[in-house]
Design a protein around this motif. Sequence first.
Motif, PDB file in Angstrom:
ATOM      1  N   PRO A   1       1.102  -1.400   0.039  1.00 62.09           N
ATOM      2  CA  PRO A   1      -0.272  -0.242  -0.379  1.00 62.09           C
ATOM      3  C   PRO A   1       0.976   1.186   0.151  1.00 62.09           C
ATOM      4  CG  PRO A   1      -0.564  -1.216   2.218  1.00 62.09           C
ATOM      5  CD  PRO A   1       0.640  -1.831   0.888  1.00 62.09           C
ATOM      6  N   ASP A   2       2.031   1.494   0.306  1.00 59.42           N
ATOM      7  CA  ASP A   2       2.715   2.245   0.490  1.00 59.42           C
ATOM      8  C   ASP A   2       3.667   2.745  -0.723  1.00 59.42           C
ATOM      9  OD1 ASP A   2       1.210   2.899   3.078  1.00 59.42           O
ATOM     10  OD2 ASP A   2       2.903   1.604   4.425  1.00 59.42           O
ATOM     11  N   LYS A   3       3.575   1.522  -1.716  1.00 59.74           N
ATOM     12  CA  LYS A   3       4.839   1.827  -2.906  1.00 59.74           C
ATOM     13  C   LYS A   3       4.120   2.380  -4.261  1.00 59.74           C
ATOM     14  CE  LYS A   3       7.995  -2.334  -1.704  1.00 59.74           C
ATOM     15  NZ  LYS A   3       9.065  -1.677  -1.147  1.00 59.74           N
ATOM     16  N   LYS A   4       5.589   3.252  -4.198  1.00 55.54           N
ATOM     17  CA  LYS A   4       5.243   4.168  -5.694  1.00 55.54           C
ATOM     18  C   LYS A   4       5.096   3.006  -6.595  1.00 55.54           C
ATOM     19  CE  LYS A   4       6.569   7.016  -9.178  1.00 55.54           C
ATOM     20  NZ  LYS A   4       7.392   7.977  -9.055  1.00 55.54           N
ATOM     21  N   LEU A   5       3.655   2.804  -7.160  1.00 57.16           N
ATOM     22  CA  LEU A   5       3.499   1.058  -8.254  1.00 57.16           C
ATOM     23  C   LEU A   5       3.491   2.404  -9.958  1.00 57.16           C
ATOM     24  CD1 LEU A   5       1.740  -0.840  -9.204  1.00 57.16           C
ATOM     25  CD2 LEU A   5       0.167  -0.312  -9.457  1.00 57.16           C
ATOM     26  N   THR A   6       4.564   1.226 -10.903  1.00 60.59           N
ATOM     27  CA  THR A   6       5.127   1.907 -12.146  1.00 60.59           C
ATOM     28  C   THR A   6       3.850   1.112 -12.960  1.00 60.59           C
ATOM     29  OG1 THR A   6       6.828   3.293 -11.281  1.00 60.59           O
ATOM     30  CG2 THR A   6       6.839   1.925 -13.418  1.00 60.59           C
ATOM     31  N   VAL A   7       3.530   0.977 -13.962  1.00 63.40           N
ATOM     32  CA  VAL A   7       2.797   0.283 -14.858  1.00 63.40           C
ATOM     33  C   VAL A   7       3.207   0.319 -16.025  1.00 63.40           C
ATOM     34  CG1 VAL A   7       0.537  -0.537 -15.489  1.00 63.40           C
ATOM     35  CG2 VAL A   7       0.464  -0.058 -13.102  1.00 63.40           C
ATOM     36  N   ILE A   8       3.556  -0.912 -16.695  1.00 62.39           N
ATOM     37  CA  ILE A   8       4.185  -1.414 -17.617  1.00 62.39           C
ATOM     38  C   ILE A   8       2.990  -2.116 -18.285  1.00 62.39           C
ATOM     39  CG2 ILE A   8       5.877  -1.365 -19.451  1.00 62.39           C
ATOM     40  CD1 ILE A   8       7.809  -1.429 -16.815  1.00 62.39           C
ATOM     41  N   PHE A   9       2.238  -1.095 -19.649  1.00 61.36           N
ATOM     42  CA  PHE A   9       0.830  -1.735 -19.879  1.00 61.36           C
ATOM     43  C   PHE A   9       0.872  -2.025 -21.621  1.00 61.36           C
ATOM     44  CE2 PHE A   9      -3.559  -1.989 -21.294  1.00 61.36           C
ATOM     45  CZ  PHE A   9      -3.868  -3.098 -21.363  1.00 61.36           C
ATOM     46  N   GLN A  10       0.254  -3.347 -22.013  1.00 60.66           N
ATOM     47  CA  GLN A  10       0.851  -3.423 -23.857  1.00 60.66           C
ATOM     48  C   GLN A  10      -1.055  -3.937 -24.040  1.00 60.66           C
ATOM     49  OE1 GLN A  10       2.229  -6.842 -25.792  1.00 60.66           O
ATOM     50  NE2 GLN A  10       3.430  -5.879 -26.782  1.00 60.66           N
ATOM     51  N   PRO A  11      -1.965  -2.712 -24.684  1.00 55.81           N
ATOM     52  CA  PRO A  11      -3.192  -3.153 -25.120  1.00 55.81           C
ATOM     53  C   PRO A  11      -3.022  -4.302 -25.695  1.00 55.81           C
ATOM     54  CG  PRO A  11      -2.903  -1.146 -24.482  1.00 55.81           C
ATOM     55  CD  PRO A  11      -1.946  -1.874 -24.888  1.00 55.81           C
ATOM     56  N   HIS A  12      -3.771  -5.172 -25.848  1.00 53.63           N
ATOM     57  CA  HIS A  12      -3.975  -6.694 -26.337  1.00 53.63           C
ATOM     58  C   HIS A  12      -5.847  -6.195 -27.264  1.00 53.63           C
ATOM     59  CE1 HIS A  12      -4.520 -10.456 -27.613  1.00 53.63           C
ATOM     60  NE2 HIS A  12      -3.612 -10.523 -27.720  1.00 53.63           N
ATOM     61  N   LEU A  13      -4.961  -6.610 -28.654  1.00 49.04           N
ATOM     62  CA  LEU A  13      -6.311  -6.809 -30.008  1.00 49.04           C
ATOM     63  C   LEU A  13      -6.767  -4.645 -30.057  1.00 49.04           C
ATOM     64  CD1 LEU A  13      -8.687  -9.757 -29.029  1.00 49.04           C
ATOM     65  CD2 LEU A  13      -6.762  -9.425 -31.012  1.00 49.04           C
TER      66      LEU A  13
END
Length: 451
Positions: free
Chosen positions: A346-358
């Motif tokens: 809960p206390d960590k900074k979240l870095t998201v790497i996302f590749q959309p599909h279709l």
Amino acid sequence: MELSKINRVFFVGIGGIGMSAIARYFAKRGQLVSGYDKTRTKLTAALEDEGITITYVDELSALPEAFILNAEDTLVVYTPAIPKDAEILKHFRNNGFSLKKRSEVLGIISKGMFCIGVAGTHGKTTTSSIIAHILKDTGYDCTAFLGGITSNYNSNVLFGDNNVMVVEADEYDRSFLTLHPDIAVITSMDADHLDIYGDKSHLEESFRLYAGQIKTGGSLYAHEGLPLENSISYAASSTAQARAENLRVEGSKFVFDYHDDSYSIPDISLMLPGKHNVENTTVAIAIALQLGIDAGKVKQAVANFKGVKRRFEYIFDNGRQIYIDDYAHHPEELKACFDAVRQLYPDKKLTVIFQPHLFTRTRDFAGEFASVLSTADELLLLEIYPARELPLEGINAAYLLDKISLKNKRVCEKDFVLQYVKDTRPELILTVGAGDIDTIIDPLKNTLQNA
């Protein structure tokens, strides 16, 4: 086609996770197995190491000699992801070979077996894998065809000595309607594959048809709240028939109590995080108990289940930096994944790497994707992975990015991701997507290890 009359099997699109499982099954049975795929991957390399010949060239000259003729005792299994005008497919079609989709072959294999079929727009791979693991670990045994590589067995197919089969029942292209399970599970019926179904009502109708194919005297387990009649409900709630209660986080594990009308199992420990995985486990426990497996053995099996590759898989954790990878590619899957991350960290900074599909999925659920992705602290968005689709005008990563309210966001290439992680050293990284985002997993891990 009867299994006993098949001597050779060729897979057009052998590199798919579901196709490769069946290829391994036939190789184990002693049939001559070969295949074609567009590109060489870790999975196809593993198949080659197991003695399966694979070609990556769509030409008749690339086919093994045994598959040029011999149509009468050769089975050809193909995936709709392969273009219909592929040269190898045309050869088989024009020369009298028996061609079957993967789902049809699963139907053939499951005939005469006690079949446990797990369906759902998401959750089916983890759920079917947990069921299969419990049956294996407790000594009950089963054969299983799974949509992911299980960490306990490092495989997507398990071989058993009894007559029980666990299979992931795929709703894409209505494939699961080739199955007639003794026990069926439906984990979810959220709108998806609208390029096939048109709207959610037609998708739900297919799930009802699947439920209607359960053998006489069989059982249907459905997540609580799904519009399905004559089902046994399950959920992490106090109102479901099979239920997980007193859910809590202890260290890095989720712990809960299982209850139904006949059993109570306290303090079940699960390595997989998230309420959704507790629910996946709940239905697996219910099925195991229905089969008469000892509750103590079931609890022990759940505790040592290590999960499925690319399903909330820890890639790197040195205490300062954590890197998790997940296959999530639908808004509901992303939400469940993000929720699990936030519960654990809960206390960590979240870095998201996302590749959309279709392109179609991105277009149809752009608002839902944007809503979930906006809850990250930082977003690196890769271009859309097209899979089987041609581009749609105006539908790209920039189109989705524009709808995301998060300030710290950008569209980028994979090379930029690696350099960015090296330079900024994020404390909590999550890669998500079902395309070829998995090709940056090892490079990212190496970057973190060498930082």
